[in-house]
Enzyme design. Structure first.
Site, mmCIF file in Angstrom:
data_model
loop_
_atom_site.group_PDB
_atom_site.id
_atom_site.type_symbol
_atom_site.label_atom_id
_atom_site.label_comp_id
_atom_site.label_asym_id
_atom_site.label_seq_id
_atom_site.Cartn_x
_atom_site.Cartn_y
_atom_site.Cartn_z
ATOM 1 C CD GLU A 80 7.787 13.112 1.982
ATOM 2 O OE1 GLU A 80 6.567 13.085 2.267
ATOM 3 O OE2 GLU A 80 8.216 13.287 0.839
ATOM 4 C CD GLU A 111 5.717 -9.382 -3.657
ATOM 5 O OE1 GLU A 111 4.606 -9.899 -3.899
ATOM 6 O OE2 GLU A 111 6.031 -8.248 -4.022
#
Length: 296
Positions: A80, A111
Site C-alpha cells: 500500500e 513457518e
C-alpha cells in the site's frame, strides 16, 4: 517462554452460546486492548522510525518478514505504500513463509523452517541500509528468527514486533517492539487483537516514515500515485484544498506535470511554471513546504 497469546481466556467461556448481537459486541470490545497495547509501545515505535530514517534516506529498503497473519499484514503494509506515497515497489518487499502462495492459502509447516527464512532474506542481497521488520505474534517463529539472524549478520537494521513479553525476536533484534495484547477472546486466534495491534503498529511506523520523507504536506498525501479515476479525482481535490485554487486551475496545472500534486501545489502557490516548481522541489529534497518558502 510463556505465550500469553496462547493461554485460553477466562472470559467469555460460553462465547458459542451468545446471541449474535452480544457476540459481535464482545468481539469488538476485545479489540480495544490492541489499541492500548500499541499506545504503550509508542516510544519503541518512535525509536524505530528515528533509526530507520537515515538508512531509508540512503537508499535502503523496507523488508517485511513474517508467517501467517503477521506475514500477510507485512505484505499489505508494503504494497500500500506505492499508491499512497508513490514509494517504489522494489523498496518495499514482503517475505512470507511459504512464498506467494501463502498469501491466499495456508502453507502448513513453512513457518517452522528457520533456514528458509535466512535463505529467503539472503536472496535479496541485503545491504546495511536496509530495514527489516520482523513480525510474529508469538515472537518465536523459526522462519522469522532465521531471517532475523541473517539480517543482523548483513548489518541491516532489524525491528522485531511481537505480542508476547521477552520474545526472542524482540530481544535479539536491534529494536524490539512488544505489543502485549494478552490472550484472545477465541483462544489462540492471533488474527484477532494481536493482528490488529500489529496492523496499527505497521501503519504508524510506515506512515510516520513517509511523513518524514516529505511525502506529506500538512496532513495531505501529496505524493499519491493516480493510477485510477478515483485517485485522479483525489489529486484534483488535494491541489484545490492545498492552494485554494478552483478546479479549472488545478486540472490545468496537474495536466502539465503528469498529475504530480507536489509540483502543482508549488507552481500554483508560487505563481510559477511547472518547470520552475520541479526545480524548486529538486533543490529542497522534494519538500513542498521548503520549496514554497524558498527565496528567489
Amino acid at each position: 517462554m510463556k505465550l500469553q497469546t496462547e493461554i485460553p481466556s477466562t472470559q467469555h467461556r460460553e462465547l458459542d452460546l451468545y446471541p449474535t448481537e452480544q457476540l459481535i459486541d464482545a468481539l469488538i470490545d476485545d479489540q480495544f486492548d490492541a489499541v492500548r497495547a500499541v499506545r504503550l509501545a509508542s516510544p519503541q515505535i518512535a525509536n524505530a522510525v528515528t533509526q530507520a530514517l537515515p538508512r531509508i534516506r540512503d537508499g535502503g529498503r523496507l523488508i517485511y518478514v513474517g508467517a501467517g497473519t503477521s506475514g500477510r499484514l507485512g505484505v499489505l503494509d508494503g504494497v500500500e505504500l506505492t499508491p499512497t506515497f508513490s514509494w517504489p515497489n522494489e523498496r518495499a518487499i514482503g517475505l512470507l513463509a511459504g512464498g506467494h502462495t501463502a498469501m491466499f492459502t495456508a502453507v502448513e509447516g513453512a513457518e517452522d523452517d528457520a533456514q528458509q527464512g535466512a535463505d529467503d532474506l539472503c536472496a535479496l542481497n541485503i545491504q546495511i541500509q536496509d530495514v527489516i521488520i520482523l513480525l510474529a505474534a508469538s515472537g518465536a517463529t523459526p522462519y522469522v528468527l532465521g531471517a532475523l539472524q541473517a539480517g543482523r549478520d548483513a548489518g541491516a537494521l532489524t525491528i522485531g514486533i511481537a505480542n508476547n513479553a521477552d520474545a526472542p525476536i524482540t530481544l535479539e533484534a536491534d529494536i524490539g517492539i512488544t505489543l502485549e495484547t494478552g490472550n484472545e477472546i477465541i483462544s489462540g486466534s492471533t488474527r484477532l487483537k494481536a493482528g490488529t495491534a500489529q496492523k496499527i503498529t505497521l501503519n504508524s511506523f510506515s506512515s510516520a516514515l513517509m511523513v518524514q520523507l516529505h511525502k506529506v504536506y500538512g496532513n495531505l498525501m501529496v505524493d499519491v500515485k493516480p493510477t485510477n479515476a478515483k485517485l485522479v479525482r483525489r489529486t484534483i481535490n488535494l491541489t484545490m484544498f492545498a492552494t485554494g485554487c478552483d478546479e479549472a486551475m488545478a486540472k490545468d496545472t496537474l495536466s502539465q506535470c503528469q498529475y504530480h500534486v507536489k509540483t502543482a501545489i508549488v507552481a500554483i502557490l508560487n505563481q510559477s511554471s511547472v518547470l520552475a516548481a520541479q526545480a524548486r522541489l529538486l533543490a529542497n529534497d522534494d519538500d513542498v513546504r521548503r520549496a514554497i518558502q524558498q527565496k528567489e
